[in-house]
Write a protein that holds these residues in place. Structure first.
Motif, PDB file in Angstrom:
ATOM      1  N   GLU A 192       0.828  -1.330  -0.160  1.00 20.94           N
ATOM      2  CA  GLU A 192       0.001   0.037   0.224  1.00 20.94           C
ATOM      3  C   GLU A 192       0.911   1.190  -0.014  1.00 20.94           C
ATOM      4  OE1 GLU A 192      -3.497   2.241   3.012  1.00 20.94           O
ATOM      5  OE2 GLU A 192      -2.906  -0.114   3.237  1.00 20.94           O
ATOM      6  N   VAL A 193       1.803   1.175   0.749  1.00 24.03           N
ATOM      7  CA  VAL A 193       2.819   2.705   0.865  1.00 24.03           C
ATOM      8  C   VAL A 193       3.586   2.583  -0.561  1.00 24.03           C
ATOM      9  CG1 VAL A 193       4.919   3.231   2.138  1.00 24.03           C
ATOM     10  CG2 VAL A 193       2.996   2.382   3.330  1.00 24.03           C
ATOM     11  N   SER A 194       4.100   1.270  -1.062  1.00 27.94           N
ATOM     12  CA  SER A 194       4.871   1.322  -2.212  1.00 27.94           C
ATOM     13  C   SER A 194       3.779   2.110  -3.475  1.00 27.94           C
ATOM     14  CB  SER A 194       5.239   0.022  -2.537  1.00 27.94           C
ATOM     15  OG  SER A 194       6.296  -0.375  -1.555  1.00 27.94           O
ATOM     16  N   ILE A 195       2.756   1.644  -3.479  1.00 25.34           N
ATOM     17  CA  ILE A 195       1.572   2.048  -4.320  1.00 25.34           C
ATOM     18  C   ILE A 195       1.704   3.468  -4.272  1.00 25.34           C
ATOM     19  CG2 ILE A 195      -0.798   2.202  -5.085  1.00 25.34           C
ATOM     20  CD1 ILE A 195      -0.716  -0.929  -4.448  1.00 25.34           C
ATOM     21  N   HIS A 196       1.405   4.142  -2.943  1.00 29.31           N
ATOM     22  CA  HIS A 196       1.272   5.609  -2.749  1.00 29.31           C
ATOM     23  C   HIS A 196       2.444   6.147  -3.254  1.00 29.31           C
ATOM     24  CE1 HIS A 196       0.350   9.086  -0.352  1.00 29.31           C
ATOM     25  NE2 HIS A 196       1.550   9.210   0.116  1.00 29.31           N
ATOM     26  N   TYR A 197       3.819   5.676  -2.937  1.00 29.87           N
ATOM     27  CA  TYR A 197       4.836   6.529  -3.473  1.00 29.87           C
ATOM     28  C   TYR A 197       4.963   6.471  -5.008  1.00 29.87           C
ATOM     29  CZ  TYR A 197       6.754   6.429   1.448  1.00 29.87           C
ATOM     30  OH  TYR A 197       7.031   6.557   2.697  1.00 29.87           O
ATOM     31  N   MET A 198       4.694   5.260  -5.505  1.00 29.49           N
ATOM     32  CA  MET A 198       4.760   5.459  -7.247  1.00 29.49           C
ATOM     33  C   MET A 198       3.640   6.376  -7.476  1.00 29.49           C
ATOM     34  SD  MET A 198       6.748   3.183  -8.544  1.00 29.49           S
ATOM     35  CE  MET A 198       7.781   3.806  -7.040  1.00 29.49           C
ATOM     36  N   MET A 199       2.541   6.726  -7.026  1.00 28.71           N
ATOM     37  CA  MET A 199       1.672   7.601  -7.513  1.00 28.71           C
ATOM     38  C   MET A 199       2.075   9.051  -7.212  1.00 28.71           C
ATOM     39  SD  MET A 199      -0.318   5.823  -8.893  1.00 28.71           S
ATOM     40  CE  MET A 199      -1.161   7.085  -9.625  1.00 28.71           C
ATOM     41  N   ALA A 200       2.811   9.081  -6.053  1.00 25.88           N
ATOM     42  CA  ALA A 200       3.467  10.368  -5.797  1.00 25.88           C
ATOM     43  C   ALA A 200       4.475  10.887  -6.699  1.00 25.88           C
ATOM     44  CB  ALA A 200       4.016  10.497  -4.292  1.00 25.88           C
ATOM     45  N   VAL A 201       5.445   9.654  -7.205  1.00 20.05           N
ATOM     46  CA  VAL A 201       6.213  10.069  -8.305  1.00 20.05           C
ATOM     47  C   VAL A 201       5.461  10.379  -9.610  1.00 20.05           C
ATOM     48  CG1 VAL A 201       7.681   8.717  -9.977  1.00 20.05           C
ATOM     49  CG2 VAL A 201       8.005   8.393  -7.596  1.00 20.05           C
ATOM     50  N   CYS A 202       4.341   9.939  -9.890  1.00 18.96           N
ATOM     51  CA  CYS A 202       3.289  10.325 -11.017  1.00 18.96           C
ATOM     52  C   CYS A 202       3.113  11.821 -10.736  1.00 18.96           C
ATOM     53  CB  CYS A 202       2.037   9.505 -11.071  1.00 18.96           C
ATOM     54  SG  CYS A 202       2.546   7.637 -11.843  1.00 18.96           S
ATOM     55  N   GLY A 203       2.650  12.267  -9.516  1.00 20.36           N
ATOM     56  CA  GLY A 203       2.149  13.445  -9.144  1.00 20.36           C
ATOM     57  C   GLY A 203       3.325  14.457  -9.453  1.00 20.36           C
ATOM     58  N   GLY A 204       4.603  14.030  -9.063  1.00 23.34           N
ATOM     59  CA  GLY A 204       5.778  15.164  -9.443  1.00 23.34           C
ATOM     60  C   GLY A 204       5.750  15.167 -10.763  1.00 23.34           C
ATOM     61  N   ILE A 205       5.839  14.022 -11.522  1.00 19.89           N
ATOM     62  CA  ILE A 205       5.981  14.224 -12.862  1.00 19.89           C
ATOM     63  C   ILE A 205       4.852  15.116 -13.288  1.00 19.89           C
ATOM     64  CG2 ILE A 205       5.619  12.857 -15.135  1.00 19.89           C
ATOM     65  CD1 ILE A 205       6.932  10.489 -13.737  1.00 19.89           C
ATOM     66  N   PHE A 206       3.748  15.086 -13.515  1.00 19.60           N
ATOM     67  CA  PHE A 206       2.599  15.924 -13.921  1.00 19.60           C
ATOM     68  C   PHE A 206       2.689  17.317 -13.439  1.00 19.60           C
ATOM     69  CE2 PHE A 206       0.343  11.936 -15.086  1.00 19.60           C
ATOM     70  CZ  PHE A 206      -0.066  12.250 -16.325  1.00 19.60           C
ATOM     71  N   GLY A 207       3.367  17.394 -12.310  1.00 14.83           N
ATOM     72  CA  GLY A 207       3.542  18.829 -11.768  1.00 14.83           C
ATOM     73  C   GLY A 207       4.551  19.614 -12.308  1.00 14.83           C
ATOM     74  N   ALA A 208       5.816  18.710 -12.527  1.00 18.62           N
ATOM     75  CA  ALA A 208       6.870  19.484 -13.062  1.00 18.62           C
ATOM     76  C   ALA A 208       6.656  19.791 -14.657  1.00 18.62           C
ATOM     77  CB  ALA A 208       7.953  18.531 -13.113  1.00 18.62           C
ATOM     78  N   TYR A 209       5.856  18.796 -15.207  1.00 23.29           N
ATOM     79  CA  TYR A 209       5.605  19.012 -16.582  1.00 23.29           C
ATOM     80  C   TYR A 209       4.665  20.373 -16.826  1.00 23.29           C
ATOM     81  CZ  TYR A 209       3.089  18.663 -21.043  1.00 23.29           C
ATOM     82  OH  TYR A 209       2.439  18.974 -22.307  1.00 23.29           O
TER      83      TYR A 209
END
Length: 228
Positions: A8-25
């Motif tokens: 569950e935590v690993s999934i959360h962290y992967m989605m945070a990576v996605c969030g960082g990518i979209f935010g930076a883009y």
């Protein structure tokens, strides 16, 4: 149970990576318009309404309606359907990434980010945290607060159990911040080479999240058992 929490935590962290990518883009590629939240959009909206640029105000109202509409959609789907929303969100994010990569740079940045406004709001509603902690994977403000507050409370407490809980909480929120900014760094580096097509790198954490979700749901184990 511990293994499921770890997933569950690993999934959360992967989605945070996605969030960082979209935010930076959004910030690097679309003239510093942040496509993952509404604070800046609403501040800019009020400036436009009181006399700066009424045309821009209309576009920003559109962004607000799309963002809110996505939340309404996610809530209705969660309450009224049995749709697997986490898998749905991953598919939606992949589709939005392709759309964003195809939108020319000449398009007004607010309009260009309309798909991102919808997608990030949907992600926020579907991936709400892990291990009982409410944590956003699309922006960092509360994650910063929780990291610093929990770390401070850890050093102020004399109770071993309380210190353990605060350390765990600080680690979780701090990990979310690290994951988010790994996404930011990856997007920035790729943006220098691929420009607007750099958003497609989000396929990597999305694929990892899908595999982790399947593992958490027992789908991978069932598939392996069927093969044997």
């Amino acid at each position: 149970m511990k293994q499921r929490y770890d997933l569950e935590v690993s999934i959360h962290y992967m989605m945070a990576v996605c969030g960082g990518i979209f935010g930076a883009y959004a910030l690097f590629g679309r003239m510093a318009v942040f496509g993952s939240a509404q604070t800046a959009n609403l501040i800019e909206l009020m400036g436009d309404i009181v006399g700066r640029n009424f045309g821009e105000a209309v576009l920003r109202v559109g962004a607000l309606l799309i963002y809110g509409g996505s939340m309404v959609t996610a809530t209705i789907l969660a309450k009224k359907t049995k749709l697997p929303l986490k898998y749905t969100a991953l598919i939606l994010e992949a589709a939005v990434a392709v759309v964003l990569a195809c939108i020319p740079e000449s398009v007004n940045p607010i309009i260009a980010l309309y798909p991102a406004f919808f997608m990030t709001a949907f992600q926020w509603c579907v991936f709400t945290g892990a291990k009982g902690y409410a944590s956003s994977t699309i922006f960092s403000t509360n994650n910063v607060k929780q990291t610093f507050v929990s770390a401070t409370e850890y050093f102020l407490s004399d109770d071993p159990e309380e210190k353990r809980k605060k350390a765990e909480k600080a680690k979780f929120f701090g990990g979310t911040l690290i994951a988010f900014h790994i996404g930011v760094a990856a997007e920035y580096a790729l943006y220098q080479m691929l420009h607007l097509q750099s958003i497609l790198i989000v396929a990597v954490p999305l694929t990892a999240a899908a595999v982790l979700l399947a593992a958490a749901d027992g789908k991978i184990k069932s598939f392996c058992m069927d093969l044997t």
